[in-house]
Design a protein around this motif. Structure first.
Motif, PDB file in Angstrom:
ATOM      1  N   ARG A 150       0.832  -1.202   0.000  1.00 34.59           N
ATOM      2  CA  ARG A 150       0.000   0.000   0.000  1.00 34.59           C
ATOM      3  C   ARG A 150       0.874   1.263   0.000  1.00 34.59           C
ATOM      4  O   ARG A 150       0.582   2.227  -0.710  1.00 34.59           O
ATOM      5  N   ALA A 151       1.938   1.239   0.790  1.00 35.57           N
ATOM      6  CA  ALA A 151       2.835   2.382   0.836  1.00 35.57           C
ATOM      7  C   ALA A 151       3.521   2.595  -0.509  1.00 35.57           C
ATOM      8  O   ALA A 151       3.661   3.734  -0.979  1.00 35.57           O
ATOM      9  N   GLN A 152       3.935   1.501  -1.155  1.00 38.43           N
ATOM     10  CA  GLN A 152       4.599   1.613  -2.451  1.00 38.43           C
ATOM     11  C   GLN A 152       3.646   2.184  -3.496  1.00 38.43           C
ATOM     12  O   GLN A 152       4.019   3.070  -4.287  1.00 38.43           O
ATOM     13  N   VAL A 153       2.421   1.698  -3.508  1.00 34.67           N
ATOM     14  CA  VAL A 153       1.427   2.231  -4.436  1.00 34.67           C
ATOM     15  C   VAL A 153       1.187   3.717  -4.154  1.00 34.67           C
ATOM     16  O   VAL A 153       1.151   4.543  -5.076  1.00 34.67           O
ATOM     17  N   GLY A 154       1.046   4.076  -2.882  1.00 35.15           N
ATOM     18  CA  GLY A 154       0.807   5.465  -2.522  1.00 35.15           C
ATOM     19  C   GLY A 154       1.932   6.387  -2.950  1.00 35.15           C
ATOM     20  O   GLY A 154       1.688   7.500  -3.438  1.00 35.15           O
ATOM     21  N   LEU A 155       3.170   5.947  -2.789  1.00 37.30           N
ATOM     22  CA  LEU A 155       4.308   6.760  -3.190  1.00 37.30           C
ATOM     23  C   LEU A 155       4.334   6.988  -4.696  1.00 37.30           C
ATOM     24  O   LEU A 155       4.573   8.107  -5.176  1.00 37.30           O
ATOM     25  N   THR A 161       3.800   8.909 -10.941  1.00 36.85           N
ATOM     26  CA  THR A 161       4.614   8.002 -11.744  1.00 36.85           C
ATOM     27  C   THR A 161       3.712   7.031 -12.496  1.00 36.85           C
ATOM     28  O   THR A 161       2.907   6.326 -11.870  1.00 36.85           O
ATOM     29  N   PRO A 162       3.787   6.962 -13.819  1.00 33.39           N
ATOM     30  CA  PRO A 162       2.991   5.964 -14.552  1.00 33.39           C
ATOM     31  C   PRO A 162       3.256   4.570 -13.998  1.00 33.39           C
ATOM     32  O   PRO A 162       4.413   4.166 -13.831  1.00 33.39           O
ATOM     33  N   THR A 163       2.203   3.835 -13.692  1.00 35.99           N
ATOM     34  CA  THR A 163       2.356   2.569 -12.983  1.00 35.99           C
ATOM     35  C   THR A 163       1.495   1.489 -13.622  1.00 35.99           C
ATOM     36  O   THR A 163       0.273   1.656 -13.758  1.00 35.99           O
ATOM     37  N   THR A 164       2.144   0.390 -14.006  1.00 40.88           N
ATOM     38  CA  THR A 164       1.432  -0.793 -14.479  1.00 40.88           C
ATOM     39  C   THR A 164       1.544  -1.863 -13.408  1.00 40.88           C
ATOM     40  O   THR A 164       2.628  -2.115 -12.873  1.00 40.88           O
ATOM     41  N   ALA A 179      -9.821  -4.471  -9.285  1.00 38.98           N
ATOM     42  CA  ALA A 179     -10.835  -3.426  -9.439  1.00 38.98           C
ATOM     43  C   ALA A 179     -10.475  -2.197  -8.609  1.00 38.98           C
ATOM     44  O   ALA A 179     -10.596  -1.060  -9.091  1.00 38.98           O
ATOM     45  N   ALA A 180     -10.041  -2.399  -7.365  1.00 38.15           N
ATOM     46  CA  ALA A 180      -9.726  -1.264  -6.494  1.00 38.15           C
ATOM     47  C   ALA A 180      -8.553  -0.456  -7.029  1.00 38.15           C
ATOM     48  O   ALA A 180      -8.579   0.783  -7.032  1.00 38.15           O
ATOM     49  N   LEU A 181      -7.502  -1.140  -7.481  1.00 33.75           N
ATOM     50  CA  LEU A 181      -6.320  -0.439  -7.972  1.00 33.75           C
ATOM     51  C   LEU A 181      -6.613   0.298  -9.280  1.00 33.75           C
ATOM     52  O   LEU A 181      -6.168   1.435  -9.489  1.00 33.75           O
ATOM     53  N   ARG A 182      -7.369  -0.338 -10.160  1.00 33.89           N
ATOM     54  CA  ARG A 182      -7.695   0.314 -11.430  1.00 33.89           C
ATOM     55  C   ARG A 182      -8.607   1.514 -11.211  1.00 33.89           C
ATOM     56  O   ARG A 182      -8.432   2.580 -11.828  1.00 33.89           O
ATOM     57  N   GLU A 183      -9.579   1.379 -10.310  1.00 31.82           N
ATOM     58  CA  GLU A 183     -10.465   2.497 -10.014  1.00 31.82           C
ATOM     59  C   GLU A 183      -9.681   3.678  -9.443  1.00 31.82           C
ATOM     60  O   GLU A 183      -9.954   4.838  -9.771  1.00 31.82           O
ATOM     61  N   ARG A 184      -8.685   3.377  -8.613  1.00 29.74           N
ATOM     62  CA  ARG A 184      -7.863   4.453  -8.056  1.00 29.74           C
ATOM     63  C   ARG A 184      -7.049   5.132  -9.148  1.00 29.74           C
ATOM     64  O   ARG A 184      -6.916   6.366  -9.157  1.00 29.74           O
ATOM     65  N   GLN A 185      -6.516   4.353 -10.080  1.00 30.47           N
ATOM     66  CA  GLN A 185      -5.801   4.951 -11.208  1.00 30.47           C
ATOM     67  C   GLN A 185      -6.705   5.926 -11.959  1.00 30.47           C
ATOM     68  O   GLN A 185      -6.294   7.044 -12.295  1.00 30.47           O
ATOM     69  N   GLN A 186      -7.923   5.497 -12.226  1.00 28.66           N
ATOM     70  CA  GLN A 186      -8.848   6.357 -12.974  1.00 28.66           C
ATOM     71  C   GLN A 186      -9.234   7.591 -12.174  1.00 28.66           C
ATOM     72  O   GLN A 186      -9.288   8.701 -12.717  1.00 28.66           O
ATOM     73  N   ARG A 187      -9.511   7.408 -10.891  1.00 31.23           N
ATOM     74  CA  ARG A 187      -9.957   8.523 -10.055  1.00 31.23           C
ATOM     75  C   ARG A 187      -8.892   9.605  -9.965  1.00 31.23           C
ATOM     76  O   ARG A 187      -9.197  10.799  -9.944  1.00 31.23           O
ATOM     77  N   GLU A 188      -7.610   9.181  -9.916  1.00 26.93           N
ATOM     78  CA  GLU A 188      -6.521  10.144  -9.767  1.00 26.93           C
ATOM     79  C   GLU A 188      -5.904  10.541 -11.105  1.00 26.93           C
ATOM     80  O   GLU A 188      -4.960  11.331 -11.148  1.00 26.93           O
ATOM     81  N   LEU A 190      -4.086   8.793 -13.136  1.00 29.87           N
ATOM     82  CA  LEU A 190      -2.688   8.349 -13.229  1.00 29.87           C
ATOM     83  C   LEU A 190      -2.506   7.426 -14.426  1.00 29.87           C
ATOM     84  O   LEU A 190      -3.245   6.441 -14.574  1.00 29.87           O
ATOM     85  N   PRO A 191      -1.546   7.693 -15.311  1.00 24.91           N
ATOM     86  CA  PRO A 191      -1.297   6.782 -16.432  1.00 24.91           C
ATOM     87  C   PRO A 191      -0.853   5.410 -15.928  1.00 24.91           C
ATOM     88  O   PRO A 191      -0.119   5.299 -14.942  1.00 24.91           O
ATOM     89  N   GLY A 192      -1.291   4.377 -16.611  1.00 29.94           N
ATOM     90  CA  GLY A 192      -0.889   3.018 -16.252  1.00 29.94           C
ATOM     91  C   GLY A 192      -2.009   2.035 -16.526  1.00 29.94           C
ATOM     92  O   GLY A 192      -3.099   2.396 -16.980  1.00 29.94           O
ATOM     93  N   ASP A 193      -1.725   0.780 -16.256  1.00 28.91           N
ATOM     94  CA  ASP A 193      -2.683  -0.290 -16.514  1.00 28.91           C
ATOM     95  C   ASP A 193      -2.685  -1.261 -15.346  1.00 28.91           C
ATOM     96  O   ASP A 193      -1.723  -1.323 -14.558  1.00 28.91           O
ATOM     97  N   VAL A 194      -3.763  -2.020 -15.257  1.00 29.79           N
ATOM     98  CA  VAL A 194      -3.848  -3.139 -14.326  1.00 29.79           C
ATOM     99  C   VAL A 194      -4.163  -4.386 -15.129  1.00 29.79           C
ATOM    100  O   VAL A 194      -5.130  -4.404 -15.916  1.00 29.79           O
TER     101      VAL A 194
END
Length: 416
Positions: A150-155, A161-164, A179-188, A190-194
């Motif tokens: 969780r800390a790594q994702v938050g940082l 930082t674009p994150t896949t 679903a949770a990680l992808r939704e957070r990417q969209q909400r913020e 942030l470029p990247g994929d799940v």
């Protein structure tokens, strides 16, 4: 089994693990032997590596930034009045002498005697089955591992930082985390994929009569933009991602395992009967087969009932603990033991905010209704009703800026 050591005038109960089994066993024991506990005729000690109980039902919400980590952690001592809680690790069990060796940080190992031993030790991540997972992957089973991920994702998200992210596992845990990680990417934004990588199909363990839930889950993941890789096995986790069967590298910045468990035997319990997966075999009263005073439940135990084997989930572990606690109390009071019987309530998985699938005694629900049912159900079964109320309040609020990463001690001190 060798003959037990002579009994003390006080019945000593040692509980290994402060998770679902251990917590509910202690509570049921207290209800069933209240007078004996009040008179000091029964003493209960819980040994747990951390000072808190971890509720795993809202891991997705914590990773997705909707819920503070402190909401999933509840201090054990207030939950267990009249019970000694030892923050330490059981390193050996001596079944002949009826004692366990406990190692407390900063102190020498000591021995605790027992008349009844309750094993709620759970399971571990399958590092031995996934090469490179320990060195290059992330896991969620231990609270400190979940916190580190969780800390790594938050940082990464805070730094834009674009994150896949690779999520391995097509069961409930994998679906919820993806679903949770992808939704957070969209909400913020942030470029990247799940990528969700599953050895079978998404939720393919669901029976045919629940095919509608599986279809809703697949459609919801695709609508979020989660890239599905079904019927694809992961051979190893590498620094650059997941090596798939056939040699293809699915590149990712983070690879998370959300599937599979393994079982290890506490030193000294290797001779207890186990199934082919390493789980302790139990009788109908949840005593370890062949033992009169060793009990087991949850992931660590193979519990078979007339309708078949219990699924491995938190609610069954709670019910195992309740049965064990009641039967230990009945043993203390010299009453006949009662067999474990529980038919289950249902199952549920979150697919992002206000979207879920839920089955309740054969009736299925999807979308916002299923999400709200899951939320109410999970908060009801949290170890503290006050903590459950806080979670309910937080998750019904409109989404806000994700919580900053907390260390586990900080998370505990932040609990209100």
């Amino acid at each position: 089994m060798n003959a037990p050591a002579p009994r003390s005038p006080v019945t000593r109960v040692v509980v290994v693990g402060g998770g679902y089994v251990g917590l509910d066993a202690c509570r049921a024991l207290r209800r069933g032997a209240r007078r004996q506990l009040a008179r000091g005729e029964v003493q209960v000690t819980v040994v747990n590596p951390t000072p808190y109980h971890t509720f795993h039902g809202f891991t997705g919400e914590a990773l997705g930034g909707q819920l503070a980590l402190s909401r999933t952690l509840t201090p054990l001592r207030p939950l267990l009045p009249g019970t000694e809680v030892v923050q330490g690790t059981v390193t050996r069990v001596d079944l002949t002498m009826q004692r366990v060796q406990v190692r407390v940080p900063g102190a020498e190992a000591t021995w605790l005697p027992f008349d009844h031993l309750i094993l709620g030790v759970g399971s571990v991540d399958p590092f031995g089955r996934v090469p490179g997972l320990r060195e290059h992957g992330w896991t969620l089973k231990r609270p400190q591992d979940m916190q580190a991920f969780r800390a790594q994702v938050g940082l990464r998200f805070a730094a834009r930082t674009p994150t896949t992210i690779n999520v391995i596992g097509g069961g409930y845990a994998g679906v919820e985390m993806a679903a949770a990680l992808r939704e957070r990417q969209q909400r913020e934004g942030l470029p990247g994929d799940v990528h969700l990588i599953s050895a079978g199909g998404v939720l393919d363990t669901l029976p045919p009569e629940l095919a509608g839930l599986r279809a809703h889950a697949r459609a919801s993941l695709e609508a979020l933009g989660v890239q599905l890789h079904e019927h694809t096995r992961v051979q190893a986790v590498e620094p650059l991602g997941a090596r798939l069967e056939g040699g293809t590298l699915r590149r990712a910045d983070l690879t998370l395992l959300a599937a599979g468990i393994a079982h290890t035997a506490l030193p000294g319990t290797e001779g207890l009967p186990r199934d082919e997966r390493g789980r302790l075999l139990t009788d109908e009263f949840l005593r370890v087969t062949g033992c009169h005073n060793v009990w087991a439940g949850g992931d660590a135990a193979c519990v078979r009932q007339p309708r078949g084997e219990d699924p491995a989930n938190a609610l069954y572990a709670m019910k195992h603990g309740q049965c064990i606690g009641r039967n230990v109390a009945r043993s203390v009071r010299r009453l006949p033991l009662r067999p474990f019987r529980y038919g289950g309530l249902g199952q549920s998985a979150s697919l992002g905010r206000w979207n879920a699938i839920t089955e309740l005694r054969g009736v299925t629900f999807t979308g916002p209704v299923a999400w709200l049912m899951r939320l109410l159900f999970f908060t009801w079964f949290m170890p503290s009703k006050a903590q459950g109320g806080r979670v309910l309040r937080d998750l019904l609020r409109p989404p806000a800026t994700p919580h900053a990463p907390l260390t586990v001690p900080d998370a505990m001190s932040a609990a209100d």
